[in-house]
Design a protein around this motif. Structure first.
Motif, short mmCIF file in Angstrom:
data_model
loop_
_atom_site.label_atom_id
_atom_site.label_comp_id
_atom_site.label_asym_id
_atom_site.label_seq_id
_atom_site.Cartn_x
_atom_site.Cartn_y
_atom_site.Cartn_z
N THR A 35 -21.93 28.31 59.89
CA THR A 35 -21.05 27.41 59.14
C THR A 35 -20.60 28.12 57.88
OG1 THR A 35 -22.36 25.55 59.96
CG2 THR A 35 -20.89 25.12 58.10
N SER A 36 -19.29 28.14 57.64
CA SER A 36 -18.75 28.81 56.46
C SER A 36 -19.04 28.00 55.21
CB SER A 36 -17.25 29.02 56.62
OG SER A 36 -16.59 27.78 56.57
N GLY A 39 -17.80 24.49 55.07
CA GLY A 39 -18.29 23.55 56.07
C GLY A 39 -17.70 23.71 57.46
N THR A 40 -16.83 24.70 57.67
CA THR A 40 -16.23 24.93 58.98
C THR A 40 -17.22 25.66 59.88
OG1 THR A 40 -14.04 25.11 57.96
CG2 THR A 40 -14.29 25.97 60.20
N ALA A 41 -17.50 25.07 61.05
CA ALA A 41 -18.41 25.70 62.02
C ALA A 41 -17.63 26.71 62.86
CB ALA A 41 -19.04 24.65 62.91
#
Length: 85
Positions: A35-36, A39-41
């Motif tokens: 997860t960046s 919050g992007t998976a």
């Protein structure tokens, strides 16, 4: 690269290692995912990995060489990022 991720996973597959007295050689496939920071998976992508450890002065092993490559489509010259082992 790891600073990009809030949490990170690293998966290895099909690893083969040849070991000598003071040096070794290994290769296989690796995938970095997680997860960046925003919050992007991401599932990441599979890459070819090679590594060359050597014995240190205390009898342990240190990675002296590490290389990662992405397959290339020879017709287009573009990286192929959706392959799976």
């Amino acid at each position: 690269m790891f600073a990009f991720f809030r949490d990170v996973r690293y998966e290895l597959r099909d690893v083969a290692v040849t070991v000598g007295d003071d040096v070794a050689f290994g290769h296989g496939f690796g995938r970095l995912s997680g997860t960046s920071g925003d919050g992007t998976a991401t599932d990441g992508m599979w890459v070819r990995v090679t590594f060359g450890p050597r014995r240190d002065g205390d009898g342990g092993w240190l990675i002296a060489h590490d290389q990662v490559s992405v397959p290339v489509d020879v017709l287009t010259g573009k990286a192929v990022t959706d392959l799976r082992p």
